[in-house]
Design a protein around this motif. Structure first.
Motif, PDB file in Angstrom:
ATOM      1  N   ASP A  60       0.826  -1.203   0.000  1.00 37.50           N
ATOM      2  CA  ASP A  60       0.000   0.000   0.000  1.00 37.50           C
ATOM      3  C   ASP A  60       0.864   1.258   0.000  1.00 37.50           C
ATOM      4  O   ASP A  60       0.559   2.225  -0.707  1.00 37.50           O
ATOM      5  N   ALA A  61       1.943   1.261   0.763  1.00 38.80           N
ATOM      6  CA  ALA A  61       2.841   2.420   0.807  1.00 38.80           C
ATOM      7  C   ALA A  61       3.475   2.666  -0.568  1.00 38.80           C
ATOM      8  O   ALA A  61       3.662   3.815  -0.976  1.00 38.80           O
ATOM      9  N   ILE A  62       3.780   1.592  -1.274  1.00 36.38           N
ATOM     10  CA  ILE A  62       4.334   1.714  -2.626  1.00 36.38           C
ATOM     11  C   ILE A  62       3.274   2.245  -3.577  1.00 36.38           C
ATOM     12  O   ILE A  62       3.518   3.191  -4.338  1.00 36.38           O
ATOM     13  N   LEU A  63       2.083   1.659  -3.567  1.00 38.12           N
ATOM     14  CA  LEU A  63       1.035   2.059  -4.498  1.00 38.12           C
ATOM     15  C   LEU A  63       0.632   3.518  -4.307  1.00 38.12           C
ATOM     16  O   LEU A  63       0.263   4.192  -5.277  1.00 38.12           O
ATOM     17  N   GLN A  64       0.729   4.017  -3.101  1.00 37.57           N
ATOM     18  CA  GLN A  64       0.379   5.418  -2.843  1.00 37.57           C
ATOM     19  C   GLN A  64       1.349   6.388  -3.509  1.00 37.57           C
ATOM     20  O   GLN A  64       1.046   7.574  -3.642  1.00 37.57           O
ATOM     21  N   GLN A  65       2.493   5.892  -3.968  1.00 36.89           N
ATOM     22  CA  GLN A  65       3.447   6.729  -4.698  1.00 36.89           C
ATOM     23  C   GLN A  65       3.099   6.855  -6.178  1.00 36.89           C
ATOM     24  O   GLN A  65       3.655   7.709  -6.879  1.00 36.89           O
ATOM     25  N   ASP A  66       2.205   6.015  -6.673  1.00 38.40           N
ATOM     26  CA  ASP A  66       1.834   6.029  -8.080  1.00 38.40           C
ATOM     27  C   ASP A  66       1.054   7.313  -8.389  1.00 38.40           C
ATOM     28  O   ASP A  66       0.088   7.635  -7.703  1.00 38.40           O
ATOM     29  N   PRO A  67       1.457   8.053  -9.429  1.00 36.40           N
ATOM     30  CA  PRO A  67       0.689   9.240  -9.810  1.00 36.40           C
ATOM     31  C   PRO A  67      -0.787   8.930 -10.087  1.00 36.40           C
ATOM     32  O   PRO A  67      -1.646   9.778  -9.845  1.00 36.40           O
ATOM     33  N   PHE A  68      -1.076   7.737 -10.566  1.00 40.00           N
ATOM     34  CA  PHE A  68      -2.475   7.361 -10.795  1.00 40.00           C
ATOM     35  C   PHE A  68      -3.252   7.340  -9.480  1.00 40.00           C
ATOM     36  O   PHE A  68      -4.435   7.638  -9.454  1.00 40.00           O
ATOM     37  N   PHE A  69      -2.585   6.979  -8.383  1.00 39.89           N
ATOM     38  CA  PHE A  69      -3.213   7.004  -7.061  1.00 39.89           C
ATOM     39  C   PHE A  69      -3.268   8.430  -6.534  1.00 39.89           C
ATOM     40  O   PHE A  69      -4.313   8.915  -6.105  1.00 39.89           O
ATOM     41  N   ARG A  70      -2.126   9.123  -6.581  1.00 40.00           N
ATOM     42  CA  ARG A  70      -2.022  10.475  -5.999  1.00 40.00           C
ATOM     43  C   ARG A  70      -2.995  11.465  -6.618  1.00 40.00           C
ATOM     44  O   ARG A  70      -3.505  12.346  -5.928  1.00 40.00           O
ATOM     45  N   TYR A  71      -3.260  11.326  -7.915  1.00 39.30           N
ATOM     46  CA  TYR A  71      -4.127  12.279  -8.610  1.00 39.30           C
ATOM     47  C   TYR A  71      -5.535  11.754  -8.860  1.00 39.30           C
ATOM     48  O   TYR A  71      -6.298  12.354  -9.617  1.00 39.30           O
ATOM     49  N   GLY A  72      -5.878  10.629  -8.238  1.00 37.19           N
ATOM     50  CA  GLY A  72      -7.232  10.104  -8.361  1.00 37.19           C
ATOM     51  C   GLY A  72      -7.580   9.620  -9.755  1.00 37.19           C
ATOM     52  O   GLY A  72      -8.739   9.639 -10.153  1.00 37.19           O
ATOM     53  N   ILE A  73      -6.583   9.137 -10.482  1.00 33.79           N
ATOM     54  CA  ILE A  73      -6.783   8.656 -11.849  1.00 33.79           C
ATOM     55  C   ILE A  73      -7.402   7.259 -11.857  1.00 33.79           C
ATOM     56  O   ILE A  73      -8.188   6.930 -12.731  1.00 33.79           O
ATOM     57  N   ALA A  74      -7.036   6.444 -10.870  1.00 29.78           N
ATOM     58  CA  ALA A  74      -7.492   5.048 -10.857  1.00 29.78           C
ATOM     59  C   ALA A  74      -7.786   4.586  -9.435  1.00 29.78           C
ATOM     60  O   ALA A  74      -7.213   5.083  -8.471  1.00 29.78           O
ATOM     61  N   ARG A  75      -8.679   3.614  -9.352  1.00 24.36           N
ATOM     62  CA  ARG A  75      -8.943   2.887  -8.099  1.00 24.36           C
ATOM     63  C   ARG A  75      -8.050   1.651  -8.123  1.00 24.36           C
ATOM     64  O   ARG A  75      -7.859   1.027  -9.166  1.00 24.36           O
ATOM     65  N   PHE A  76      -7.525   1.283  -6.968  1.00 26.51           N
ATOM     66  CA  PHE A  76      -6.629   0.136  -6.846  1.00 26.51           C
ATOM     67  C   PHE A  76      -7.316  -0.936  -6.000  1.00 26.51           C
ATOM     68  O   PHE A  76      -7.613  -0.695  -4.834  1.00 26.51           O
ATOM     69  N   ASP A  77      -7.552  -2.101  -6.584  1.00 30.47           N
ATOM     70  CA  ASP A  77      -8.093  -3.245  -5.854  1.00 30.47           C
ATOM     71  C   ASP A  77      -6.989  -4.285  -5.752  1.00 30.47           C
ATOM     72  O   ASP A  77      -6.382  -4.649  -6.763  1.00 30.47           O
ATOM     73  N   VAL A  78      -6.723  -4.740  -4.533  1.00 32.66           N
ATOM     74  CA  VAL A  78      -5.586  -5.628  -4.280  1.00 32.66           C
ATOM     75  C   VAL A  78      -6.082  -6.979  -3.780  1.00 32.66           C
ATOM     76  O   VAL A  78      -6.917  -7.055  -2.881  1.00 32.66           O
ATOM     77  N   ILE A  79      -5.534  -8.028  -4.379  1.00 35.11           N
ATOM     78  CA  ILE A  79      -5.800  -9.409  -3.953  1.00 35.11           C
ATOM     79  C   ILE A  79      -4.462 -10.006  -3.537  1.00 35.11           C
ATOM     80  O   ILE A  79      -3.501  -9.999  -4.318  1.00 35.11           O
ATOM     81  N   GLU A  80      -4.389 -10.508  -2.318  1.00 32.90           N
ATOM     82  CA  GLU A  80      -3.184 -11.205  -1.875  1.00 32.90           C
ATOM     83  C   GLU A  80      -3.388 -12.695  -2.118  1.00 32.90           C
ATOM     84  O   GLU A  80      -4.477 -13.225  -1.913  1.00 32.90           O
ATOM     85  N   MET A  81      -2.316 -13.347  -2.574  1.00 35.14           N
ATOM     86  CA  MET A  81      -2.410 -14.781  -2.823  1.00 35.14           C
ATOM     87  C   MET A  81      -1.108 -15.465  -2.467  1.00 35.14           C
ATOM     88  O   MET A  81      -0.055 -14.838  -2.427  1.00 35.14           O
ATOM     89  N   GLN A  82      -1.209 -16.751  -2.204  1.00 35.21           N
ATOM     90  CA  GLN A  82      -0.048 -17.605  -1.990  1.00 35.21           C
ATOM     91  C   GLN A  82       0.103 -18.461  -3.240  1.00 35.21           C
ATOM     92  O   GLN A  82      -0.784 -19.254  -3.550  1.00 35.21           O
ATOM     93  N   VAL A  83       1.184 -18.282  -3.968  1.00 35.00           N
ATOM     94  CA  VAL A  83       1.417 -19.057  -5.178  1.00 35.00           C
ATOM     95  C   VAL A  83       1.823 -20.467  -4.771  1.00 35.00           C
ATOM     96  O   VAL A  83       2.785 -20.653  -4.027  1.00 35.00           O
ATOM     97  N   SER A  84       1.085 -21.463  -5.256  1.00 35.26           N
ATOM     98  CA  SER A  84       1.409 -22.846  -4.916  1.00 35.26           C
ATOM     99  C   SER A  84       1.950 -23.630  -6.110  1.00 35.26           C
ATOM    100  O   SER A  84       2.682 -24.600  -5.913  1.00 35.26           O
ATOM    101  N   ARG A  85       1.601 -23.216  -7.325  1.00 36.09           N
ATOM    102  CA  ARG A  85       2.104 -23.888  -8.526  1.00 36.09           C
ATOM    103  C   ARG A  85       2.411 -22.851  -9.583  1.00 36.09           C
ATOM    104  O   ARG A  85       1.757 -21.812  -9.652  1.00 36.09           O
ATOM    105  N   THR A  86       3.398 -23.174 -10.420  1.00 36.52           N
ATOM    106  CA  THR A  86       3.731 -22.309 -11.548  1.00 36.52           C
ATOM    107  C   THR A  86       4.079 -23.171 -12.756  1.00 36.52           C
ATOM    108  O   THR A  86       4.401 -24.354 -12.610  1.00 36.52           O
ATOM    109  N   ALA A  87       4.047 -22.563 -13.905  1.00 34.00           N
ATOM    110  CA  ALA A  87       4.558 -23.210 -15.105  1.00 34.00           C
ATOM    111  C   ALA A  87       6.082 -23.260 -14.991  1.00 34.00           C
ATOM    112  O   ALA A  87       6.684 -22.440 -14.285  1.00 34.00           O
ATOM    113  N   PRO A  88       6.722 -24.209 -15.670  1.00 39.54           N
ATOM    114  CA  PRO A  88       8.186 -24.272 -15.639  1.00 39.54           C
ATOM    115  C   PRO A  88       8.789 -22.929 -16.040  1.00 39.54           C
ATOM    116  O   PRO A  88       8.317 -22.269 -16.967  1.00 39.54           O
TER     117      PRO A  88
END
Length: 95
Positions: A60-88
């Motif tokens: 959140d502290a990082i995203l608040q530095q984004d000009p899109f956040f600071r100037y109200g250009i975009a809404r930020f929706d965040v999903i946290e996940m635990q990666v359990s599998r990946t492609a090679p």
């Protein structure tokens, strides 16, 4: 791991006026390993980031530095996940 969905709150021409600053923001956090991938939504209604951060507060502290956040250009929706599998070749996403 975090999935960040940005949704534009203003017309695209207003988004474009802040795009260069947004790209500099992205570059900074790609360089330190926080951001793993990013891109525009299709249709162009926002964007998506894949990010690695210590915790949600840190991200959140990082995203608040984004000009899109600071100037109200975009809404930020965040999903946290635990990666359990990946492609090679994508095992770094499990870190």
């Amino acid at each position: 791991m975090f999935i960040v969905s940005l949704s534009y709150l203003v017309p695209v021409d207003q988004v474009d006026t802040h795009l260069a600053a947004h790209m500099e923001f992205l570059d900074k956090f790609y360089a330190d390993g926080t951001f793993v991938l990013s891109g525009r939504k299709i249709p162009r209604t926002g964007g998506v980031l894949l990010a690695r951060a210590k915790d949600r507060d840190s991200l959140d502290a990082i995203l608040q530095q984004d000009p899109f956040f600071r100037y109200g250009i975009a809404r930020f929706d965040v999903i946290e996940m635990q990666v359990s599998r990946t492609a090679p070749g994508l095992e770094l996403l499990k870190e």
